[in-house]
Design a protein around this motif. Structure first.
Motif, PDB file in Angstrom:
ATOM      1  N   LEU A 151      -5.333   2.414  -0.433  1.00 16.06           N
ATOM      2  CA  LEU A 151      -4.176   1.845   0.233  1.00 16.06           C
ATOM      3  C   LEU A 151      -4.018   0.362  -0.103  1.00 16.06           C
ATOM      4  O   LEU A 151      -4.981  -0.321  -0.437  1.00 16.06           O
ATOM      5  CB  LEU A 151      -4.308   2.017   1.751  1.00 16.06           C
ATOM      6  N   GLU A 152      -2.807  -0.113   0.005  1.00 14.88           N
ATOM      7  CA  GLU A 152      -2.462  -1.533  -0.044  1.00 14.88           C
ATOM      8  C   GLU A 152      -2.997  -2.254  -1.284  1.00 14.88           C
ATOM      9  O   GLU A 152      -3.825  -3.163  -1.189  1.00 14.88           O
ATOM     10  CB  GLU A 152      -2.958  -2.227   1.233  1.00 14.88           C
ATOM     11  N   PRO A 153      -2.534  -1.865  -2.467  1.00 12.37           N
ATOM     12  CA  PRO A 153      -3.007  -2.532  -3.686  1.00 12.37           C
ATOM     13  C   PRO A 153      -2.518  -3.972  -3.791  1.00 12.37           C
ATOM     14  O   PRO A 153      -1.377  -4.282  -3.449  1.00 12.37           O
ATOM     15  CB  PRO A 153      -2.414  -1.662  -4.796  1.00 12.37           C
ATOM     16  N   GLU A 154      -3.407  -4.831  -4.270  1.00 10.97           N
ATOM     17  CA  GLU A 154      -3.044  -6.223  -4.539  1.00 10.97           C
ATOM     18  C   GLU A 154      -2.142  -6.274  -5.772  1.00 10.97           C
ATOM     19  O   GLU A 154      -2.330  -5.519  -6.724  1.00 10.97           O
ATOM     20  CB  GLU A 154      -4.319  -7.034  -4.770  1.00 10.97           C
ATOM     21  N   ASP A 155      -1.205  -7.189  -5.763  1.00 11.57           N
ATOM     22  CA  ASP A 155      -0.238  -7.304  -6.865  1.00 11.57           C
ATOM     23  C   ASP A 155      -0.778  -8.276  -7.917  1.00 11.57           C
ATOM     24  O   ASP A 155      -0.456  -9.466  -7.913  1.00 11.57           O
ATOM     25  CB  ASP A 155       1.105  -7.788  -6.323  1.00 11.57           C
ATOM     26  N   PHE A 156      -1.616  -7.758  -8.824  1.00 14.35           N
ATOM     27  CA  PHE A 156      -2.162  -8.622  -9.870  1.00 14.35           C
ATOM     28  C   PHE A 156      -2.032  -8.014 -11.264  1.00 14.35           C
ATOM     29  O   PHE A 156      -2.287  -8.697 -12.261  1.00 14.35           O
ATOM     30  CB  PHE A 156      -3.646  -8.930  -9.604  1.00 14.35           C
ATOM     31  N   ALA A 157      -1.649  -6.741 -11.348  1.00 11.86           N
ATOM     32  CA  ALA A 157      -1.694  -6.026 -12.623  1.00 11.86           C
ATOM     33  C   ALA A 157      -0.336  -5.991 -13.316  1.00 11.86           C
ATOM     34  O   ALA A 157       0.724  -6.032 -12.671  1.00 11.86           O
ATOM     35  CB  ALA A 157      -2.203  -4.608 -12.407  1.00 11.86           C
ATOM     36  N   ASP A 158      -0.382  -5.916 -14.650  1.00 15.67           N
ATOM     37  CA  ASP A 158       0.833  -5.797 -15.455  1.00 15.67           C
ATOM     38  C   ASP A 158       1.302  -4.351 -15.537  1.00 15.67           C
ATOM     39  O   ASP A 158       2.504  -4.083 -15.658  1.00 15.67           O
ATOM     40  CB  ASP A 158       0.568  -6.323 -16.868  1.00 15.67           C
ATOM     41  N   TYR A 159       0.344  -3.419 -15.511  1.00 16.06           N
ATOM     42  CA  TYR A 159       0.645  -1.990 -15.533  1.00 16.06           C
ATOM     43  C   TYR A 159      -0.106  -1.331 -14.382  1.00 16.06           C
ATOM     44  O   TYR A 159      -1.288  -1.625 -14.163  1.00 16.06           O
ATOM     45  CB  TYR A 159       0.229  -1.357 -16.859  1.00 16.06           C
ATOM     46  N   VAL A 160       0.575  -0.451 -13.667  1.00 15.96           N
ATOM     47  CA  VAL A 160      -0.016   0.135 -12.466  1.00 15.96           C
ATOM     48  C   VAL A 160       0.177   1.648 -12.461  1.00 15.96           C
ATOM     49  O   VAL A 160       1.300   2.140 -12.613  1.00 15.96           O
ATOM     50  CB  VAL A 160       0.613  -0.459 -11.182  1.00 15.96           C
ATOM     51  N   LEU A 161      -0.940   2.345 -12.297  1.00 17.65           N
ATOM     52  CA  LEU A 161      -0.905   3.782 -12.017  1.00 17.65           C
ATOM     53  C   LEU A 161      -1.618   3.950 -10.695  1.00 17.65           C
ATOM     54  O   LEU A 161      -2.850   3.950 -10.624  1.00 17.65           O
ATOM     55  CB  LEU A 161      -1.593   4.582 -13.122  1.00 17.65           C
ATOM     56  N   TRP A 162      -0.831   4.053  -9.634  1.00 19.51           N
ATOM     57  CA  TRP A 162      -1.378   4.017  -8.280  1.00 19.51           C
ATOM     58  C   TRP A 162      -0.736   5.108  -7.442  1.00 19.51           C
ATOM     59  O   TRP A 162       0.490   5.261  -7.447  1.00 19.51           O
ATOM     60  CB  TRP A 162      -1.119   2.656  -7.642  1.00 19.51           C
ATOM     61  N   SER A 163      -1.574   5.871  -6.755  1.00 20.76           N
ATOM     62  CA  SER A 163      -1.051   6.908  -5.881  1.00 20.76           C
ATOM     63  C   SER A 163      -2.083   7.269  -4.821  1.00 20.76           C
ATOM     64  O   SER A 163      -3.197   7.682  -5.144  1.00 20.76           O
ATOM     65  CB  SER A 163      -0.692   8.171  -6.670  1.00 20.76           C
ATOM     66  N   THR A 164      -1.711   7.114  -3.557  1.00 21.17           N
ATOM     67  CA  THR A 164      -2.611   7.519  -2.481  1.00 21.17           C
ATOM     68  C   THR A 164      -2.654   9.041  -2.352  1.00 21.17           C
ATOM     69  O   THR A 164      -3.522   9.571  -1.662  1.00 21.17           O
ATOM     70  CB  THR A 164      -2.175   6.915  -1.140  1.00 21.17           C
ATOM     71  N   ALA A 165      -1.729   9.728  -3.026  1.00 20.16           N
ATOM     72  CA  ALA A 165      -1.753  11.197  -3.014  1.00 20.16           C
ATOM     73  C   ALA A 165      -2.838  11.740  -3.922  1.00 20.16           C
ATOM     74  O   ALA A 165      -3.227  12.908  -3.801  1.00 20.16           O
ATOM     75  CB  ALA A 165      -0.394  11.748  -3.437  1.00 20.16           C
ATOM     76  N   ALA A 166      -3.331  10.922  -4.834  1.00 20.00           N
ATOM     77  CA  ALA A 166      -4.409  11.354  -5.725  1.00 20.00           C
ATOM     78  C   ALA A 166      -5.723  11.386  -4.953  1.00 20.00           C
ATOM     79  O   ALA A 166      -6.034  10.471  -4.196  1.00 20.00           O
ATOM     80  CB  ALA A 166      -4.525  10.416  -6.915  1.00 20.00           C
ATOM     81  N   ALA A 167      -6.500  12.436  -5.178  1.00 20.21           N
ATOM     82  CA  ALA A 167      -7.785  12.564  -4.492  1.00 20.21           C
ATOM     83  C   ALA A 167      -8.820  11.613  -5.061  1.00 20.21           C
ATOM     84  O   ALA A 167      -9.742  11.198  -4.366  1.00 20.21           O
ATOM     85  CB  ALA A 167      -8.292  13.999  -4.601  1.00 20.21           C
ATOM     86  N   ALA A 168      -8.678  11.273  -6.331  1.00 27.55           N
ATOM     87  CA  ALA A 168      -9.680  10.460  -7.005  1.00 27.55           C
ATOM     88  C   ALA A 168      -9.021   9.674  -8.132  1.00 27.55           C
ATOM     89  O   ALA A 168      -8.008  10.099  -8.691  1.00 27.55           O
ATOM     90  CB  ALA A 168     -10.794  11.339  -7.579  1.00 27.55           C
ATOM     91  N   THR A 169      -9.613   8.555  -8.460  1.00 25.02           N
ATOM     92  CA  THR A 169      -9.136   7.798  -9.613  1.00 25.02           C
ATOM     93  C   THR A 169      -9.320   8.612 -10.888  1.00 25.02           C
ATOM     94  O   THR A 169      -8.516   8.520 -11.827  1.00 25.02           O
ATOM     95  CB  THR A 169      -9.868   6.448  -9.708  1.00 25.02           C
ATOM     96  N   ALA A 170     -10.353   9.430 -10.928  1.00 22.77           N
ATOM     97  CA  ALA A 170     -10.575  10.301 -12.086  1.00 22.77           C
ATOM     98  C   ALA A 170      -9.393  11.234 -12.310  1.00 22.77           C
ATOM     99  O   ALA A 170      -9.050  11.557 -13.457  1.00 22.77           O
ATOM    100  CB  ALA A 170     -11.862  11.102 -11.909  1.00 22.77           C
ATOM    101  N   GLU A 171      -8.759  11.678 -11.246  1.00 27.73           N
ATOM    102  CA  GLU A 171      -7.557  12.515 -11.372  1.00 27.73           C
ATOM    103  C   GLU A 171      -6.446  11.740 -12.065  1.00 27.73           C
ATOM    104  O   GLU A 171      -5.732  12.281 -12.921  1.00 27.73           O
ATOM    105  CB  GLU A 171      -7.107  12.972  -9.983  1.00 27.73           C
TER     106      GLU A 171
END
Length: 342
Positions: free
Chosen positions: A121-141
């Protein structure tokens, strides 16, 4: 990922790439990092994985483990040079740069393009490219998704598959948690098709306990489990001396909180551990009680709605007292929708 075409263009020529993840990496943090590193190396990039701190021995089987740079183990200067020379920095399985300790400022000040891949939740805004989803069970997904979105699914081999599978398996609680979606099974089916030996991965992670760890678990369950039925809560408070008594290593307390949560009627579980430099806390919940909010508001932490962590710089005793006071303040939430234990 937004701007996927621009991101894909970044990868068309060989790059110096650093991948980093949160301190005390778990299977998802390390598995997604090493899985991504394996893929990027196959496509011609120079890749280094840098982690802030050590991680459990039971994760050391992953392909690429021998080349992981542990920042805290006198590798600060080397890490700083690699970050400075990087064209791309991938930040995996954390939403804020403070989660990588001293590495955070190195990454923030780097001129490299930053890529955030995360499900907290609540990602910090520091990245140029973002693949972010709280619906994902894992970052590996999400790493699996990215590789396929880039059109390179055929490059996922046995080693990459097993690293990604380890992250998914553990972050779904061995496929027990509510985040175990249809997509998770489809991703895992693909990883199996690509060579993942699920039985091997499960054994390496769950069935490689040291004698000290098993004895510690028995002690904690018998002597340290405290149940507060009026709050549908159970927790462990472990001192630094107790950790020393059982020769505790990184990862030896992992999963302890789930034993408390597994008790019938328990809605909120915690492990509170004196790590000497600070009191570290792990929270789990069921249903609507948000341990992310609980950790963020009271213990400078956060994570997921039903799984989060926190920190305290008070004594263990004072932290436990504060924790129990907070239970009284949250009594209505903790008893809502569930019969109070008797």
């Amino acid at each position: 990922m937004q701007n996927l075409s621009a991101f894909k263009e970044e990868l068309t020529s060989p790059k110096n790439i650093v991948i980093t993840t949160h301190h005390k990496p778990d299977a998802d943090a390390l598995g997604s990092s090493l899985g991504l590193a394996g893929y990027l190396a196959k496509t011609g990039h120079s890749v280094k994985v840098i982690v802030p701190t050590d991680y459990p021995k039971f994760l050391s089987w992953m392909s690429g483990n021998d080349d992981v740079i542990v920042f805290s183990e006198n590798r600060q200067e080397e890490s700083a040079d690699l970050v400075k020379a990087a064209d791309l920095i991938f930040c995996l399985d954390f939403s804020s740069l403070h989660r990588i300790n001293e590495l955070g400022e190195l990454v923030r000040s780097s001129s490299a393009k930053k890529v955030l891949i995360d499900h907290h939740l609540e990602p910090e805004d520091f990245a140029d490219y973002v693949l972010w989803s709280t619906a994902a069970a894992a970052t590996a997904e999400l790493v699996h998704q990215l590789i396929n979105d880039l059109g390179d699914g055929m490059l996922i081999d046995e080693n990459i598959s097993e690293s990604l599978y380890a992250g998914i398996m553990t972050d779904t609680g061995n496929f027990k948690h509510p985040n175990t979606t249809k997509n998770i099974f489809m991703v895992c089916a693909d990883l199996i098709d690509k060579g993942a030996d699920t039985s091997k991965v499960a054994k390496l992670i769950y069935d490689t306990n040291s004698v000290d760890r098993v004895k510690f678990l028995g002690y904690a369950l018998n002597e340290k489990l405290k149940i507060l039925p009026e709050y549908n809560t159970a927790y462990f408070a472990i001192s630094a001396e107790e950790l020393k008594r059982f020769n505790s290593k990184t990862g030896d307390t992992e999963g302890l909180v789930n034993y408390a949560l597994s008790i019938e009627g328990i809605k909120f579980a915690a492990v509170i551990i004196d790590r000497t430099e600070a009191i570290k806390m792990s929270f789990r919940s069921t249903g609507d009680f948000s341990v992310n909010e609980f950790a963020r508001e009271n213990f400078s932490g956060g994570g997921h709605k039903n799984a989060s962590g926190g920190i305290s710089h008070e004594t263990l005793e004072a932290t436990v007292e504060k924790f129990e006071r907070l239970l009284e303040l949250n009594k209505e939430k903790l008893s809502n929708g569930i019969k109070t234990l008797v």
